[in-house]
Design a protein around this motif. Structure first.
Motif, PDB file in Angstrom:
ATOM      1  N   ASP A 616       0.839  -1.199   0.000  1.00  0.00           N
ATOM      2  CA  ASP A 616       0.000   0.000   0.000  1.00  0.00           C
ATOM      3  C   ASP A 616       0.872   1.246   0.000  1.00  0.00           C
ATOM      4  OD1 ASP A 616       0.830   0.473   2.608  1.00  0.00           O
ATOM      5  OD2 ASP A 616      -1.099   0.039   3.544  1.00  0.00           O
ATOM      6  N   ALA A 617       0.305   2.393   0.315  1.00  0.00           N
ATOM      7  CA  ALA A 617       1.051   3.656   0.196  1.00  0.00           C
ATOM      8  C   ALA A 617       2.157   3.800   1.230  1.00  0.00           C
ATOM      9  CB  ALA A 617       0.085   4.830   0.313  1.00  0.00           C
ATOM     10  N   THR A 618       2.169   2.960   2.272  1.00  0.00           N
ATOM     11  CA  THR A 618       3.166   3.138   3.333  1.00  0.00           C
ATOM     12  C   THR A 618       4.039   1.919   3.596  1.00  0.00           C
ATOM     13  OG1 THR A 618       1.539   2.506   5.019  1.00  0.00           O
ATOM     14  CG2 THR A 618       1.766   4.856   4.554  1.00  0.00           C
ATOM     15  N   ARG A 619       3.542   0.699   3.336  1.00  0.00           N
ATOM     16  CA  ARG A 619       4.352  -0.479   3.670  1.00  0.00           C
ATOM     17  C   ARG A 619       3.850  -1.707   2.923  1.00  0.00           C
ATOM     18  NH1 ARG A 619       5.331  -2.661   8.658  1.00  0.00           N
ATOM     19  NH2 ARG A 619       5.507  -4.585   7.500  1.00  0.00           N
ATOM     20  N   TYR A 620       4.425  -2.873   3.277  1.00  0.00           N
ATOM     21  CA  TYR A 620       4.077  -4.146   2.657  1.00  0.00           C
ATOM     22  C   TYR A 620       3.355  -5.014   3.681  1.00  0.00           C
ATOM     23  CZ  TYR A 620       7.512  -2.559  -0.712  1.00  0.00           C
ATOM     24  OH  TYR A 620       8.198  -1.813  -1.624  1.00  0.00           O
ATOM     25  N   HIS A 621       2.326  -5.713   3.222  1.00  0.00           N
ATOM     26  CA  HIS A 621       1.565  -6.613   4.078  1.00  0.00           C
ATOM     27  C   HIS A 621       1.630  -8.017   3.482  1.00  0.00           C
ATOM     28  CE1 HIS A 621      -0.417  -3.145   6.123  1.00  0.00           C
ATOM     29  NE2 HIS A 621      -0.251  -2.589   4.929  1.00  0.00           N
ATOM     30  N   HIS A 622       2.217  -8.954   4.211  1.00  0.00           N
ATOM     31  CA  HIS A 622       2.262 -10.353   3.790  1.00  0.00           C
ATOM     32  C   HIS A 622       1.184 -11.107   4.573  1.00  0.00           C
ATOM     33  CE1 HIS A 622       6.306 -10.437   1.669  1.00  0.00           C
ATOM     34  NE2 HIS A 622       6.246  -9.212   2.184  1.00  0.00           N
ATOM     35  N   PHE A 623       0.080 -11.414   3.899  1.00  0.00           N
ATOM     36  CA  PHE A 623      -1.017 -12.142   4.543  1.00  0.00           C
ATOM     37  C   PHE A 623      -0.829 -13.640   4.310  1.00  0.00           C
ATOM     38  CE2 PHE A 623      -2.728  -7.980   3.338  1.00  0.00           C
ATOM     39  CZ  PHE A 623      -3.253  -7.534   4.547  1.00  0.00           C
ATOM     40  N   LYS A 624      -0.774 -14.378   5.397  1.00  0.00           N
ATOM     41  CA  LYS A 624      -0.602 -15.827   5.283  1.00  0.00           C
ATOM     42  C   LYS A 624      -1.161 -16.505   6.534  1.00  0.00           C
ATOM     43  CE  LYS A 624       2.855 -19.316   4.057  1.00  0.00           C
ATOM     44  NZ  LYS A 624       4.305 -19.562   3.795  1.00  0.00           N
ATOM     45  N   ASP A 625      -1.994 -17.535   6.317  1.00  0.00           N
ATOM     46  CA  ASP A 625      -2.564 -18.316   7.423  1.00  0.00           C
ATOM     47  C   ASP A 625      -3.278 -17.441   8.449  1.00  0.00           C
ATOM     48  OD1 ASP A 625      -1.490 -20.630   6.263  1.00  0.00           O
ATOM     49  OD2 ASP A 625       0.414 -20.377   7.333  1.00  0.00           O
ATOM     50  N   GLY A 626      -3.949 -16.392   7.967  1.00  0.00           N
ATOM     51  CA  GLY A 626      -4.739 -15.561   8.860  1.00  0.00           C
ATOM     52  C   GLY A 626      -3.958 -14.512   9.626  1.00  0.00           C
ATOM     53  N   ARG A 627      -2.686 -14.329   9.289  1.00  0.00           N
ATOM     54  CA  ARG A 627      -1.861 -13.326   9.977  1.00  0.00           C
ATOM     55  C   ARG A 627      -1.232 -12.389   8.947  1.00  0.00           C
ATOM     56  NH1 ARG A 627      -0.490 -18.075  12.653  1.00  0.00           N
ATOM     57  NH2 ARG A 627       1.414 -18.268  11.410  1.00  0.00           N
ATOM     58  N   CYS A 628      -0.766 -11.227   9.447  1.00  0.00           N
ATOM     59  CA  CYS A 628      -0.085 -10.265   8.573  1.00  0.00           C
ATOM     60  C   CYS A 628       1.273  -9.923   9.143  1.00  0.00           C
ATOM     61  CB  CYS A 628      -0.917  -8.990   8.414  1.00  0.00           C
ATOM     62  SG  CYS A 628      -0.127  -7.750   7.348  1.00  0.00           S
ATOM     63  N   SER A 629       2.239  -9.722   8.270  1.00  0.00           N
ATOM     64  CA  SER A 629       3.614  -9.426   8.687  1.00  0.00           C
ATOM     65  C   SER A 629       3.733  -8.105   9.430  1.00  0.00           C
ATOM     66  CB  SER A 629       4.532  -9.389   7.459  1.00  0.00           C
ATOM     67  OG  SER A 629       4.098  -8.385   6.538  1.00  0.00           O
ATOM     68  N   CYS A 630       2.736  -7.213   9.284  1.00  0.00           N
ATOM     69  CA  CYS A 630       2.813  -5.908   9.943  1.00  0.00           C
ATOM     70  C   CYS A 630       2.379  -5.977  11.406  1.00  0.00           C
ATOM     71  CB  CYS A 630       1.971  -4.873   9.206  1.00  0.00           C
ATOM     72  SG  CYS A 630       0.191  -5.076   9.458  1.00  0.00           S
ATOM     73  N   ASN A 631       1.953  -7.173  11.855  1.00  0.00           N
ATOM     74  CA  ASN A 631       1.471  -7.334  13.234  1.00  0.00           C
ATOM     75  C   ASN A 631       0.331  -6.371  13.560  1.00  0.00           C
ATOM     76  OD1 ASN A 631       3.379  -9.391  13.874  1.00  0.00           O
ATOM     77  ND2 ASN A 631       4.942  -7.811  14.133  1.00  0.00           N
ATOM     78  N   ASP A 632      -0.482  -6.074  12.542  1.00  0.00           N
ATOM     79  CA  ASP A 632      -1.660  -5.201  12.674  1.00  0.00           C
ATOM     80  C   ASP A 632      -1.307  -3.759  13.015  1.00  0.00           C
ATOM     81  OD1 ASP A 632      -3.187  -7.365  12.038  1.00  0.00           O
ATOM     82  OD2 ASP A 632      -3.711  -7.846  14.098  1.00  0.00           O
ATOM     83  N   PHE A 633      -0.057  -3.343  12.720  1.00  0.00           N
ATOM     84  CA  PHE A 633       0.335  -1.936  12.838  1.00  0.00           C
ATOM     85  C   PHE A 633       0.724  -1.453  11.448  1.00  0.00           C
ATOM     86  CE2 PHE A 633       1.475  -3.019  17.336  1.00  0.00           C
ATOM     87  CZ  PHE A 633       0.621  -2.118  17.931  1.00  0.00           C
ATOM     88  N   TRP A 634       0.069  -0.402  10.955  1.00  0.00           N
ATOM     89  CA  TRP A 634       0.468   0.134   9.656  1.00  0.00           C
ATOM     90  C   TRP A 634       0.016   1.574   9.515  1.00  0.00           C
ATOM     91  CZ3 TRP A 634      -3.901  -2.557  10.451  1.00  0.00           C
ATOM     92  CH2 TRP A 634      -5.087  -2.118   9.858  1.00  0.00           C
TER      93      TRP A 634
END
Length: 634
Positions: A616-634
């Protein structure tokens, strides 16, 4: 390195000539050998020949000093050139042109301009056309417009006012200083326009964002060579016309232009990074390898950045690992890439390796490191890095870096420390700074501080729609209905100016762009059907749409329908229908992803058992197995 037989020839010639009685006969030989060293950039042998000249007592015999000065400059020995220049009892225009050129070539334009006045005060000389051209090149490198105009004024009053080479340098200087109209006036006054002047003017138009003028001039260029193509393509990419830059590169390839200089490749790689078109980026990478430029440092740096921005951090790491030489840009690119992809430990390990390699980090390196700590909750490590940056690396943090550090503190619940940082930092806080603290207040349930920060933000001229949504939610949570109504009114007023959202998906051979609320796609029914199936399954798992992210004033059911038409959902659904099984779905969004879509994509990755990556406009989100690499902070 010179061939060994050539070195033996130099030694034998020096012994032969030094035995002669008339030492003046040595001068032609020394001149020939110095010119050969200059051509081959043989710095060690230039020093040997200098020593032989001194031993023979010919060190003050013209034209040896000037030729030696020129050789040192072209062999990148600017310090030796400086010592020789200082020792010269008589300096002429050639001496000055050589030393100024040496500093320009060593990328020391400040030094070029700082010593110039001694030409008048010490040697009582007026600049000639060579010196004018050299000074203007230094001004162009520094974008020193005021000084460049002074040089221009002196040139107009000089006997060399009609010199076309100096005029070409003026075109380049004004173009690089962002004044293409003045550059064009000088360009039109050149009687015999060379490829250099055409390329300078073309670059000026393209870099200033004047695409139509650049294209018109390019079509009029008498000879379109690699350098004119590079000027156009690089300028278009730098001014944001990345798609046009890529199209022109493809056209250049069709015309069969040989790539004898890799600069154009780095520009196209940069365009692929900005557009996040992984497929084209891979094709350019293959071309880089086929052209033999993979070992070129700035090309490799561009490839690392491109793969990271195209959400393939593993490919970025592979390119980085194969690099034989790395500079601060190489290390910073991979560190920032790892941080933005949620790989905090990897980013910190890379930093340790960077320090062991003796590479000094810059401010961007620390932005990446503190960003990594922020999204991993590594507060203690982040504090140490921030302190080391100031005390050990002597870097004065910018507002962006202070905001990044404040984000680290506030995300982890250190709200009072974060607020104190805002009060004590040497920069005036802007909208992103206050918004970072406000978001953390909402997340940690600190209503009192949240309202106080929200009041501060409300007094600013805000631009981001997400900031208004955040403000509205904070006031609603605190029961401040009057303030919430005021924010809602502002949201309604700014809706006209709001940037339309879109998401693109790259499937290798094809790419698709979806706009928010799109209703005319050929696969509309299939996409809509899949989204309804996913929505039904999510609701079984407890999903409740978060309509607080809808800015429109409408009924709750209509708000849920509005969320349903967000562009990233349609792009993901299209990818699920069209992508080859087992491939990662990669989405690029021009705006920040909203909280509800973030939840939707986490659940989708769990339902379909597929990895989804969203930039997105600020960072990358890797969605896998119901989780996101951003730890829900973005």
């Amino acid at each position: 390195m010179l061939p060994s037989n050539f070195l033996r020839l130099l030694d034998s010639q020096s012994k032969l000539y030094l035995g002669c009685q008339d030492l003046s006969t040595l001068i032609p030989s020394y001149l020939h050998r110095l010119k050969l060293c200059t051509k081959l950039q043989a710095s060690l042998n230039a020093k040997k020949i200098h020593a032989q000249i001194v031993k023979s007592g010919l060190n003050q015999c013209q034209p040896l000093p000037n030729t030696l000065l020129d050789a040192y400059g072209k062999c990148n020995l600017h310090q030796d050139a400086h010592y020789l220049f200082d020792e010269m009892p008589q300096r002429d225009h050639v001496s000055w042109a050589s030393i100024l050129t040496a500093y320009n070539q060593a990328k020391l334009p400040n030094k070029t301009l700082s010593i110039f006045h001694y030409m008048f005060t010490t040697d009582r000389l007026q600049p000639d056309h060579f010196v004018y051209a050299t000074l203007l090149k230094a001004c162009a490198s520094l974008c020193a417009l005021r000084l460049g105009k002074q040089v221009h004024a002196r040139f107009v009053l000089s006997p060399f006012v009609d010199d076309d080479v100096v005029k070409s340098s003026l075109v380049d200087m004004y173009a690089k200083c962002g004044l293409p109209s003045i550059a064009r006036s000088v360009f039109d006054s050149i009687l015999v326009k060379t490829s250099v002047s055409w390329t300078a003017m073309l670059s000026g138009y393209a870099k200033s964002g004047l695409k139509d003028e650049a294209m018109e001039l390019f079509l009029r260029t008498p000879v379109r060579n690699l350098y004119s193509w590079t000027a156009l393509i690089s300028g278009l990419v730098q001014s944001g016309y990345c798609i046009d830059g890529c199209y022109m590169f493809i056209e250049m390839r069709r015309e069969g232009v040989d790539i004898v200089d890799p600069l154009v490749l780095s520009s196209v790689v940069g365009a692929c990074a900005n557009l996040a078109v992984l497929g084209l980026g891979k094709q350019i990478h293959r071309l880089v390898i086929g052209s033999g430029y993979e070992s070129c440092l700035f090309i490799s740096n561009a490839l690392v950045d491109m793969y990271a921005k195209c959400s393939d951090i593993l490919a970025a790491r592979n390119v980085f690992n194969r690099m034989l030489h790395r500079d601060v840009v190489s290390w910073t690119s991979i560190i920032v890439g790892a941080a933005q992809h949620g790989r905090a430990k990897e980013a910190l390990d890379l930093y340790d390796q960077m320090v062991l390699a003796g590479i000094k980090p810059n401010e961007v390196t620390f932005v990446g490191l503190i960003y990594a700590c922020s999204h991993a909750g590594l507060v203690s490590k982040g504090r140490k890095l921030f302190k080391a940056m100031i005390e050990d690396c002597r870097i004065s943090p910018s507002l962006q870096l202070f905001t990044c550090f404040l984000d680290l503190l506030s995300r982890s619940g250190h709200l009072n420390e974060a607020e104190d940082l805002i009060k004590t930092m040497p920069h005036k806080p802007d909208e992103p700074t206050w918004a970072a603290l406000l978001s953390a207040c909402k997340h940690h349930g600190n209503t009192e501080m949240g309202v106080r920060i929200a009041d501060r933000l409300l007094s600013l001229n805000m631009h981001e729609p997400s900031t208004y949504v955040l403000l509205s939610n904070v006031y609603a949570g605190a029961g401040k209905w009057e303030q919430m109504s005021r924010v809602r009114k502002l949201m309604t007023d700014m809706e006209v100016k709001r940037k339309p959202g879109y998401s693109s998906i790259d499937l290798g051979k094809e790419s698709q762009v979806f706009h928010a609320g799109e209703t005319c796609h050929p696969m509309k029914d299939e996409i809509f059907g899949l989204l309804k199936e996913l929505d039904a399954e999510m609701r079984k798992r407890g999903y409740i749409p978060d309509t607080s992210y809808v800015l429109h004033d409408m009924e709750e059911q209509e708000k849920e329908r509005e969320l349903f038409w967000h562009s990233e959902r349609w792009a993901v659904a299209y990818g699920l229908l069209k992508a080859v099984p087992g491939t990662v779905i990669r989405i690029v969004k021009n705006l920040r992803i909203c909280g509800d879509c973030h939840t939707f994509l986490k659940l989708t990755s769990s339902i379909v058992h597929k990895e989804i990556i969203v930039r997105d406009a600020t960072r990358y989100h890797h969605f896998k197995d119901g989780r996101c690499s951003c730890n829900d902070f973005w």
